[in-house]
Motif scaffolding. Sequence first.
Motif, PDB file in Angstrom:
ATOM      1  N   LEU A  71       8.013 -58.505  -3.573  1.00  0.00           N
ATOM      2  CA  LEU A  71       8.585 -58.635  -2.325  1.00  0.00           C
ATOM      3  C   LEU A  71       9.955 -58.432  -1.507  1.00  0.00           C
ATOM      4  N   PHE A  72      10.250 -59.904  -2.801  1.00  0.00           N
ATOM      5  CA  PHE A  72      11.753 -59.853  -1.889  1.00  0.00           C
ATOM      6  C   PHE A  72      12.621 -58.425  -2.173  1.00  0.00           C
ATOM      7  N   ASN A  73      12.525 -57.749  -3.628  1.00  0.00           N
ATOM      8  CA  ASN A  73      13.035 -56.243  -3.908  1.00  0.00           C
ATOM      9  C   ASN A  73      13.013 -55.418  -2.870  1.00  0.00           C
ATOM     10  N   ALA A  74      11.560 -55.728  -2.651  1.00  0.00           N
ATOM     11  CA  ALA A  74      10.929 -54.276  -1.489  1.00  0.00           C
ATOM     12  C   ALA A  74      11.199 -54.453  -0.712  1.00  0.00           C
ATOM     13  N   VAL A  75      11.361 -55.285  -0.001  1.00  0.00           N
ATOM     14  CA  VAL A  75      11.788 -55.956   1.365  1.00  0.00           C
ATOM     15  C   VAL A  75      13.532 -55.617   1.184  1.00  0.00           C
ATOM     16  N   ALA A  76      14.173 -55.792   0.236  1.00  0.00           N
ATOM     17  CA  ALA A  76      15.487 -55.402   0.039  1.00  0.00           C
ATOM     18  C   ALA A  76      15.685 -54.104   0.191  1.00  0.00           C
ATOM     19  N   ASN A  77      14.638 -53.104  -0.288  1.00  0.00           N
ATOM     20  CA  ASN A  77      14.679 -51.634  -0.603  1.00  0.00           C
ATOM     21  C   ASN A  77      14.840 -51.184   1.217  1.00  0.00           C
ATOM     22  N   ALA A  78      14.534 -51.683   1.888  1.00  0.00           N
ATOM     23  CA  ALA A  78      14.812 -51.280   3.344  1.00  0.00           C
ATOM     24  C   ALA A  78      16.161 -51.428   3.437  1.00  0.00           C
ATOM     25  N   ASP A  79      17.568 -51.707   3.236  1.00  0.00           N
ATOM     26  CA  ASP A  79      18.477 -51.846   3.700  1.00  0.00           C
ATOM     27  C   ASP A  79      18.721 -52.766   5.077  1.00  0.00           C
TER      28      ASP A  79
ATOM     29  N   HIS B  20      13.939 -73.150  -6.018  1.00  0.00           N
ATOM     30  CA  HIS B  20      12.575 -72.093  -6.738  1.00  0.00           C
ATOM     31  C   HIS B  20      13.112 -72.533  -8.487  1.00  0.00           C
ATOM     32  N   GLU B  21      11.992 -72.879  -9.116  1.00  0.00           N
ATOM     33  CA  GLU B  21      13.221 -72.950 -10.530  1.00  0.00           C
ATOM     34  C   GLU B  21      13.243 -71.983 -11.023  1.00  0.00           C
ATOM     35  N   ASN B  22      13.045 -70.876 -10.363  1.00  0.00           N
ATOM     36  CA  ASN B  22      13.262 -69.657 -11.488  1.00  0.00           C
ATOM     37  C   ASN B  22      14.511 -68.826 -11.188  1.00  0.00           C
ATOM     38  N   ASP B  23      14.943 -68.643 -11.819  1.00  0.00           N
ATOM     39  CA  ASP B  23      16.725 -68.141 -11.540  1.00  0.00           C
ATOM     40  C   ASP B  23      16.460 -66.865 -11.165  1.00  0.00           C
ATOM     41  N   ALA B  24      15.513 -66.081 -11.484  1.00  0.00           N
ATOM     42  CA  ALA B  24      15.150 -64.749 -10.950  1.00  0.00           C
ATOM     43  C   ALA B  24      14.794 -64.773  -9.524  1.00  0.00           C
ATOM     44  N   VAL B  25      14.108 -65.506  -9.413  1.00  0.00           N
ATOM     45  CA  VAL B  25      13.744 -65.693  -7.841  1.00  0.00           C
ATOM     46  C   VAL B  25      14.775 -65.848  -6.568  1.00  0.00           C
ATOM     47  N   ARG B  26      15.809 -66.884  -7.308  1.00  0.00           N
ATOM     48  CA  ARG B  26      16.802 -67.070  -6.248  1.00  0.00           C
ATOM     49  C   ARG B  26      18.002 -66.103  -6.013  1.00  0.00           C
ATOM     50  N   VAL B  27      17.982 -65.029  -7.612  1.00  0.00           N
ATOM     51  CA  VAL B  27      18.997 -63.713  -7.113  1.00  0.00           C
ATOM     52  C   VAL B  27      18.355 -63.162  -6.770  1.00  0.00           C
ATOM     53  N   SER B  28      17.081 -62.135  -6.504  1.00  0.00           N
ATOM     54  CA  SER B  28      16.499 -61.631  -5.571  1.00  0.00           C
ATOM     55  C   SER B  28      16.523 -62.127  -4.159  1.00  0.00           C
ATOM     56  N   LEU B  29      16.306 -63.294  -4.048  1.00  0.00           N
ATOM     57  CA  LEU B  29      17.148 -64.101  -2.793  1.00  0.00           C
ATOM     58  C   LEU B  29      18.179 -63.765  -2.076  1.00  0.00           C
ATOM     59  N   LEU B  30      19.075 -63.873  -2.737  1.00  0.00           N
ATOM     60  CA  LEU B  30      21.032 -63.606  -2.863  1.00  0.00           C
ATOM     61  C   LEU B  30      20.383 -62.189  -2.496  1.00  0.00           C
ATOM     62  N   ASN B  31      20.037 -61.128  -3.452  1.00  0.00           N
ATOM     63  CA  ASN B  31      19.946 -59.524  -3.008  1.00  0.00           C
ATOM     64  C   ASN B  31      19.493 -59.309  -1.382  1.00  0.00           C
TER      65      ASN B  31
ATOM     66  N   ILE C  37      19.246 -61.648   0.944  1.00  0.00           N
ATOM     67  CA  ILE C  37      20.021 -61.941   2.568  1.00  0.00           C
ATOM     68  C   ILE C  37      20.623 -60.658   2.094  1.00  0.00           C
ATOM     69  N   GLU C  38      21.701 -60.502   1.554  1.00  0.00           N
ATOM     70  CA  GLU C  38      23.175 -59.565   1.484  1.00  0.00           C
ATOM     71  C   GLU C  38      22.306 -58.579   2.452  1.00  0.00           C
ATOM     72  N   LYS C  39      21.692 -57.937   2.630  1.00  0.00           N
ATOM     73  CA  LYS C  39      20.554 -56.908   3.204  1.00  0.00           C
ATOM     74  C   LYS C  39      20.918 -57.478   4.769  1.00  0.00           C
ATOM     75  N   TYR C  40      20.993 -58.780   5.575  1.00  0.00           N
ATOM     76  CA  TYR C  40      20.663 -58.829   6.719  1.00  0.00           C
ATOM     77  C   TYR C  40      22.190 -59.745   7.183  1.00  0.00           C
ATOM     78  N   PRO C  41      22.563 -59.729   8.554  1.00  0.00           N
ATOM     79  CA  PRO C  41      23.339 -59.674   9.381  1.00  0.00           C
ATOM     80  C   PRO C  41      24.286 -61.428   8.669  1.00  0.00           C
ATOM     81  N   ILE C  42      25.682 -61.431   8.671  1.00  0.00           N
ATOM     82  CA  ILE C  42      25.790 -62.997   7.904  1.00  0.00           C
ATOM     83  C   ILE C  42      25.445 -63.572   8.792  1.00  0.00           C
TER      84      ILE C  42
END
Length: 738
Positions: free
Chosen positions: A505-513, A533-544, A546-551
Amino acid sequence: MLKSSVALVISLALLAHSAVYAQTQLNYKVGQEAHFTLSTNVDTRGQTTSGSRSSGSFSTLNGVAAIKCVKIDQNGQYIFAMNVFDAQVAVGQGPASLSETTLVHGNPYKNSERSSSQPLGYDMYYAQTPAGQITNIWYNTDDSPYFVHVKSSVINALQTRVVARNTQATFEEDDLVGQHSSAFSGASKATSLLINKKFDQTDFKAFADPAVNPRTVTYSAQASHIVHPDGYFQGATMDHYVVLTDISQPGQKKAASKRVGDPDMSGFEMTMSSKGSMVLTLTSAAAPASRFGESSLLASSIDDPKYTQTSLKAVGVTGAALSTARAGIRDVAIEDVQEAIAATSAATTAPSNLIEAAKTLRRVSKFITVNGISANLRASLEQALANAKSVHGAQGLLFILTNIHGDASKVADEIILTHALRTQWQTDAIFAVATSPAGRVISEELISELVSLIQHDSTLVSDDTRQAVLALGVALGRTESHAEAVATLRSLFANVASDADIVLLFNAVANADAAAASILPARDLSHPRFLEHENDAVRVSLLNLIEKYPIEEAILVVSHIATLDDSAKLRRLALEIYAKHVSELSEDDVAFNRELAALTALATEDSQFPFNRSYTGSSTFGSDWLGVTFAADFFVGSNFNCKQPNFNYKVFGDVSATVSLLKYQQSALEGQILYGKADGAVVGSDMWLKVWGKTVWDKQLPTLDCTEHTYPLFHTAPGFDKSYTVWVTIVPVTFTVG
């Protein structure tokens, strides 16, 4: 009695003077018509370092632009009909060499009272608020795309914001060039209001051509509008200037300039540039003889099925795609298109050279983008999909369809919906939509079908459903709005459980740029459930994501991970995001916020190493089906002398190769070296390499002993072909490099 009369005259004069200087909006009446002399030019000649101009074209278009207010809608917007009449075009190598002017027109009203007029195709319509913003435009789908571009440019020139005299304001605008902010200022011109507008490449959120970004062009635009005290336009000017600043891989020009025996440096000393201007001048304040019919008849034309409602931004995207397409199909004929479609349908194996095959199919898509889909061509495409001999042929045909832009893309989506998404090619159709090129608009009907697929499998069990979720994110980034699609993603997010589903879902929403923030509010992402979250993959996808949002919305997530995350790589990734976007925050916000000030210090920590060299670069290689991105980030620095007590030294190297498939990003290779001391403290002493997520090499490095140590690092970036298209006054101009 005389005194009271004089007082009345003075009072009326003061009221009139006050009305002029308090004017804050446009004011038109139904039936009001205005004619403007139209004068434009576009110069695409390059500039050499010696100051001379290279070969290229200088073109002009002159005529009469007419607008007529046909109604005022329920929101108080003025609905105008507009067209360009008596258009004359001239082309040459410069103003002094213009060829004989050519009268250009296409009169679709020959059997009406307007049979003697010489319009530039069908009338267009636009909605403009009293404040000056243009919210919608309408054009006839039978009209020439070139005519639509020219008329849209005239409409674009009339977009403004009515600001009072001696005031300044900044507004967000969507126009032919893209999404950007514009600075407006008000002044006086006799008794009229003069509004000045300006913006440049640093003000853009997105250009109409997705291949363009502020690093590849220098762009500047200035415009002015004169508004009469009664609230109507007296004139407008617009000037655009664009310079292509980066058209090659790093080092490419330098390497090419060293070729022995090749004294011709014209390709390297020339700036690829284009500039254009447009001037609209009201011919007379008196009511002119009408160029149009009755207002009521004009107003009803908008409801004609042939008329499409859209926006200046959407026309800009389509125009950029058409211009880019034309640049690649000069030697393609309809027979070539039909032959390629038939050959693709008959394919039983994958192409031996996927990149060359993609180039061939993309040329077919460009031809269709420019020329449209006739009934015969539609039948050929439908039959080809229905009779495809293998999945490879179906994928090739879907590749053609999803690379079609403009009005033809709507027909292409109808074919995908009926002959692929609802057939045995469903998996491949979803894949094709998800990997469709940037700027390709997805139809509402196709989006609704994706929503339906997801709603029938809301637990995301099927692979097709999971791919549909990613495709839906892509589609939402290409449409104005689709309430049901947004609600569907929000519902999935509210009930998500597994780590894999969160990442999906994080990747899907990030796809909307840029549209990501309108799907999931940033506050929903700053929950400890995700931040810790204990899973690094979740936090990496979260960063990918959140970068689509205004700072200013992303700062909570970015600062938390940058300062508190237990992964050094994630902390650095968050700091890189912050450093990239900190300029978007005001200086006061950073200076008076201790947390932001500390974050800024962390992001600029390499200042401890004043004698340094750094390199950051990336490139993508591959087709739209499968892409590989190579990236490198190196930093080497010291504060001077190895023998001094607090010798600071740091070597940082980060190389990676990421494979992107269906917008899933899988790290194929990562390598990192972090080595050095700062103020006596060790900042890192290890080097490691991972392939497909597995660590295959890990080495501790010795403390620096003031003798030379060499650690070879290798990075290569394959070349590529690229086209950039930027709107310049009346037409989109395409720069092509290879």
